[in-house]
Design a protein around this motif. Sequence first.
Motif, PDB file in Angstrom:
ATOM      1  N   GLY A 243      80.476  69.102  53.447  1.00  0.00           N
ATOM      2  CA  GLY A 243      79.057  68.775  53.323  1.00  0.00           C
ATOM      3  C   GLY A 243      78.908  67.419  52.674  1.00  0.00           C
ATOM      4  O   GLY A 243      79.907  66.788  52.301  1.00  0.00           O
ATOM      5  N   ARG A 244      77.648  66.975  52.527  1.00  0.00           N
ATOM      6  CA  ARG A 244      77.423  65.680  51.878  1.00  0.00           C
ATOM      7  C   ARG A 244      77.820  65.747  50.403  1.00  0.00           C
ATOM      8  O   ARG A 244      77.971  66.838  49.859  1.00  0.00           O
ATOM      9  CB  ARG A 244      75.938  65.310  51.997  1.00  0.00           C
ATOM     10  N   PRO A 245      77.951  64.600  49.735  1.00  0.00           N
ATOM     11  CA  PRO A 245      78.288  64.630  48.308  1.00  0.00           C
ATOM     12  C   PRO A 245      77.203  65.343  47.501  1.00  0.00           C
ATOM     13  O   PRO A 245      76.024  65.311  47.880  1.00  0.00           O
ATOM     14  CB  PRO A 245      78.340  63.144  47.910  1.00  0.00           C
ATOM     15  N   ASN A 246      77.613  66.006  46.448  1.00  0.00           N
ATOM     16  CA  ASN A 246      76.700  66.559  45.440  1.00  0.00           C
ATOM     17  C   ASN A 246      75.880  67.785  45.876  1.00  0.00           C
ATOM     18  O   ASN A 246      74.973  68.196  45.166  1.00  0.00           O
ATOM     19  CB  ASN A 246      75.724  65.450  44.987  1.00  0.00           C
ATOM     20  N   VAL A 247      76.205  68.351  47.033  1.00  0.00           N
ATOM     21  CA  VAL A 247      75.402  69.496  47.494  1.00  0.00           C
ATOM     22  C   VAL A 247      75.830  70.803  46.805  1.00  0.00           C
ATOM     23  O   VAL A 247      75.151  71.820  46.892  1.00  0.00           O
ATOM     24  CB  VAL A 247      75.477  69.667  49.034  1.00  0.00           C
ATOM     25  N   GLY A 248      77.003  70.770  46.139  1.00  0.00           N
ATOM     26  CA  GLY A 248      77.465  71.973  45.418  1.00  0.00           C
ATOM     27  C   GLY A 248      78.680  72.621  46.056  1.00  0.00           C
ATOM     28  O   GLY A 248      78.912  73.819  45.890  1.00  0.00           O
ATOM     29  N   LYS A 249      79.504  71.817  46.751  1.00  0.00           N
ATOM     30  CA  LYS A 249      80.707  72.371  47.401  1.00  0.00           C
ATOM     31  C   LYS A 249      81.693  72.903  46.363  1.00  0.00           C
ATOM     32  O   LYS A 249      82.195  74.017  46.477  1.00  0.00           O
ATOM     33  CB  LYS A 249      81.401  71.282  48.253  1.00  0.00           C
ATOM     34  N   SER A 250      81.958  72.066  45.338  1.00  0.00           N
ATOM     35  CA  SER A 250      82.920  72.497  44.316  1.00  0.00           C
ATOM     36  C   SER A 250      82.351  73.667  43.521  1.00  0.00           C
ATOM     37  O   SER A 250      83.090  74.569  43.118  1.00  0.00           O
ATOM     38  CB  SER A 250      83.248  71.334  43.386  1.00  0.00           C
ATOM     39  N   SER A 251      81.036  73.659  43.299  1.00  0.00           N
ATOM     40  CA  SER A 251      80.412  74.783  42.584  1.00  0.00           C
ATOM     41  C   SER A 251      80.622  76.065  43.379  1.00  0.00           C
ATOM     42  O   SER A 251      80.925  77.120  42.818  1.00  0.00           O
ATOM     43  CB  SER A 251      78.910  74.551  42.408  1.00  0.00           C
ATOM     44  N   LEU A 252      80.502  75.962  44.710  1.00  0.00           N
ATOM     45  CA  LEU A 252      80.689  77.134  45.573  1.00  0.00           C
ATOM     46  C   LEU A 252      82.147  77.609  45.532  1.00  0.00           C
ATOM     47  O   LEU A 252      82.421  78.804  45.451  1.00  0.00           O
ATOM     48  CB  LEU A 252      80.284  76.783  47.015  1.00  0.00           C
ATOM     49  N   GLY A 269      80.256  62.228  44.725  1.00  0.00           N
ATOM     50  CA  GLY A 269      81.615  61.691  44.950  1.00  0.00           C
ATOM     51  C   GLY A 269      82.597  62.165  43.899  1.00  0.00           C
ATOM     52  O   GLY A 269      83.633  61.532  43.687  1.00  0.00           O
ATOM     53  N   THR A 270      82.312  63.267  43.208  1.00  0.00           N
ATOM     54  CA  THR A 270      83.220  63.773  42.161  1.00  0.00           C
ATOM     55  C   THR A 270      84.562  64.199  42.763  1.00  0.00           C
ATOM     56  O   THR A 270      85.622  63.827  42.273  1.00  0.00           O
ATOM     57  CB  THR A 270      82.585  64.984  41.439  1.00  0.00           C
ATOM     58  N   THR A 271      84.515  64.971  43.835  1.00  0.00           N
ATOM     59  CA  THR A 271      85.771  65.436  44.443  1.00  0.00           C
ATOM     60  C   THR A 271      86.300  64.346  45.368  1.00  0.00           C
ATOM     61  O   THR A 271      85.625  63.950  46.318  1.00  0.00           O
ATOM     62  CB  THR A 271      85.531  66.740  45.237  1.00  0.00           C
ATOM     63  N   VAL A 349      73.029  77.119  52.451  1.00  0.00           N
ATOM     64  CA  VAL A 349      72.003  76.238  51.898  1.00  0.00           C
ATOM     65  C   VAL A 349      71.956  76.518  50.401  1.00  0.00           C
ATOM     66  O   VAL A 349      71.539  77.589  49.968  1.00  0.00           O
ATOM     67  CB  VAL A 349      70.626  76.511  52.546  1.00  0.00           C
ATOM     68  N   ASN A 350      72.419  75.540  49.619  1.00  0.00           N
ATOM     69  CA  ASN A 350      72.516  75.736  48.163  1.00  0.00           C
ATOM     70  C   ASN A 350      71.297  75.128  47.465  1.00  0.00           C
ATOM     71  O   ASN A 350      70.492  74.437  48.087  1.00  0.00           O
ATOM     72  CB  ASN A 350      73.824  75.073  47.685  1.00  0.00           C
ATOM     73  N   LYS A 351      71.188  75.374  46.212  1.00  0.00           N
ATOM     74  CA  LYS A 351      70.134  74.816  45.341  1.00  0.00           C
ATOM     75  C   LYS A 351      68.736  75.273  45.765  1.00  0.00           C
ATOM     76  O   LYS A 351      67.776  74.488  45.709  1.00  0.00           O
ATOM     77  CB  LYS A 351      70.197  73.281  45.311  1.00  0.00           C
ATOM     78  N   ILE A 375      71.232  80.148  48.944  1.00  0.00           N
ATOM     79  CA  ILE A 375      71.615  80.610  47.599  1.00  0.00           C
ATOM     80  C   ILE A 375      71.371  79.517  46.559  1.00  0.00           C
ATOM     81  O   ILE A 375      71.083  78.358  46.912  1.00  0.00           O
ATOM     82  CB  ILE A 375      73.124  80.988  47.523  1.00  0.00           C
ATOM     83  N   SER A 376      71.512  79.888  45.322  1.00  0.00           N
ATOM     84  CA  SER A 376      71.638  78.880  44.273  1.00  0.00           C
ATOM     85  C   SER A 376      72.846  79.269  43.435  1.00  0.00           C
ATOM     86  O   SER A 376      72.838  80.315  42.783  1.00  0.00           O
ATOM     87  CB  SER A 376      70.383  78.836  43.401  1.00  0.00           C
ATOM     88  N   VAL A 377      73.862  78.422  43.493  1.00  0.00           N
ATOM     89  CA  VAL A 377      75.064  78.732  42.705  1.00  0.00           C
ATOM     90  C   VAL A 377      74.718  78.635  41.224  1.00  0.00           C
ATOM     91  O   VAL A 377      75.106  79.495  40.422  1.00  0.00           O
ATOM     92  CB  VAL A 377      76.213  77.760  43.044  1.00  0.00           C
ATOM     93  N   LEU A 378      73.936  77.601  40.884  1.00  0.00           N
ATOM     94  CA  LEU A 378      73.627  77.375  39.471  1.00  0.00           C
ATOM     95  C   LEU A 378      72.794  78.506  38.884  1.00  0.00           C
ATOM     96  O   LEU A 378      73.089  79.012  37.804  1.00  0.00           O
ATOM     97  CB  LEU A 378      72.874  76.036  39.322  1.00  0.00           C
TER      98      LEU A 378
END
Length: 474
Positions: A243-252, A269-271, A349-351, A375-378
């Motif tokens: 997915g695009r940066p910052n959408v919550g891939k690593s959080s997922l 761009g964290t990962t 679909v996160n957040k 969903i919202s992971v957070l």
Amino acid sequence: MLTKKTDIAESTIAAIATPIGTGGIGIIRISGDRALGVACHIFRPTSVRFSKLFFLCQKEKIPSHRLFHGHIIQPDGGEVVDEVMLVVMKAPCSYTREDVVEIQSHSGFGVLNTIMFLVLEQNVRIAEPGEFTKRAFLNGRIDLTQAEAIIDLINARSGLSAHAAARQLTNGLHQYLSPIKTALLNILCRMEAYIDFPDDVDADVDPHLCLIEDTVVKPVRYLLEQYQAFSHFREGLRVTIIGRPNVGKSSLMNLLLRRDRAIVTEIPGTTRDSIEDGLFIQDIQVLLVDTAGLHDAWDPVEQKGIERTYQQIDQADLVIFVTDALHAFDSEDIHLLQDIRRKPSLVVVNKVDLIPEEHVLRTQVQYDSLPMIAISVLQKINTDNLTEWLYRHIRSSGMARRSIDVIPNIRHKQSLERMLSSLENAKTGLQAGMTIDGIVVDLREALHALGEISGERYDEEIISRIFESFCIGK
Ligand SMILES: Nc1nc2c(ncn2[C@@H]2O[C@H](COP(=O)(O)OP(=O)(O)OP(=O)(O)O)[C@@H](O)[C@H]2O)c(=O)[nH]1
Ligand SMILES: [Mg+2]
């Protein structure tokens, strides 16, 4: 080509079976006829009851499968080298089926080396890599597929691959091959009976053809299909999160793994590099891959990461496309979704905590061709349903296996192919009215190829190659 048991060296072998370095315990393993004699020579048990047996070397009276406390001593001066536990496993109930003695000493380089030196002085030689397991194979305790599973188990880098190897060891290919061998032998017996007593045995070829097809060819084809479909699944179903940066891939990723495996920050761009880890979603073994966010990056490091993401997409069995509720399915998303069209995909679909509840429903209808969950992971919104949802879609896609017990490796596959070709020749021969003698030759070739898989018949070069990949002491 050799047959079994021609090659078992008479010698007694020993090796340090634990990794070298300082640690709590180090183990020296000795296998062969002289193992108990060595123990009698350098070990003094604490128990008065047993010390006489060791001192007088009354091997037959020393109880097997028992742990003795005592000391390793210098045989000439009686000086104590270390306080140890020593286990005796008499043949044939041991790893190698020979007499085995294992000395558990303190794990210092000096201590282990001194004990090894004392052992080797007793006409014992250092074991080659994998030699204990090679003896287990040559003595018929395990077959070659199990020996290969032991290597896989030792080399397994994740709990997941260890689990796969353990299944292969206990419940794997060797169990599957045994009924195939019995069936093939039965057919051969019938054919040979026909050669000897042509008048007493049914000469009709159809029953023979059916037997070969149903009891041998079909299971062999099944194994080859397993190889084709699942050889890349040895480490689990590859599920790649993109997915695009910052959408919550690593959080997922962290949510699914239930631990903080990947770094999560608010900075896009964290990962940078792909991160892999395994999990079970109920009974499905999964290798989860988190990737660098996809966008038009100018930073060369990020560009490299994005290149890797595309490689990961190529290798994936399933892609989870993550987007965030605020920007879901904008032109950038649609563009990326086009890119992964050829792959089985799911959309997360996160957040959704960032948009009003009534908009969530609208988001869901916006891209209805792919299975989707909001969903919202957070804020843990709808996350309880996530694994169940994933499980349902992986299952219904038909790509998951219930178990991973029968996945042939490349060596098995080559023998299975040879086997199938001989069986096809036998079938063609039967249909063409070839003499039974000729058909028996083809069936024997098929049996021969089967024997190569289990190691009943083997090529010395192949055996050496397999056991060389073991570590010393195994
Ligand atoms: N509001 C909200 N923020 C979230 C949610 N999930 C993740 N975040 C935040 O979004 C930011 C990015 O999360 P990551 O998991 O690092 O996103 P990523 O897609 O891996 O990002 P890159 O590695 O940069 O591509 C972090 O600050 C997370 O805390 C969510 O459900 N709601
Ligand atoms: Mg990330």
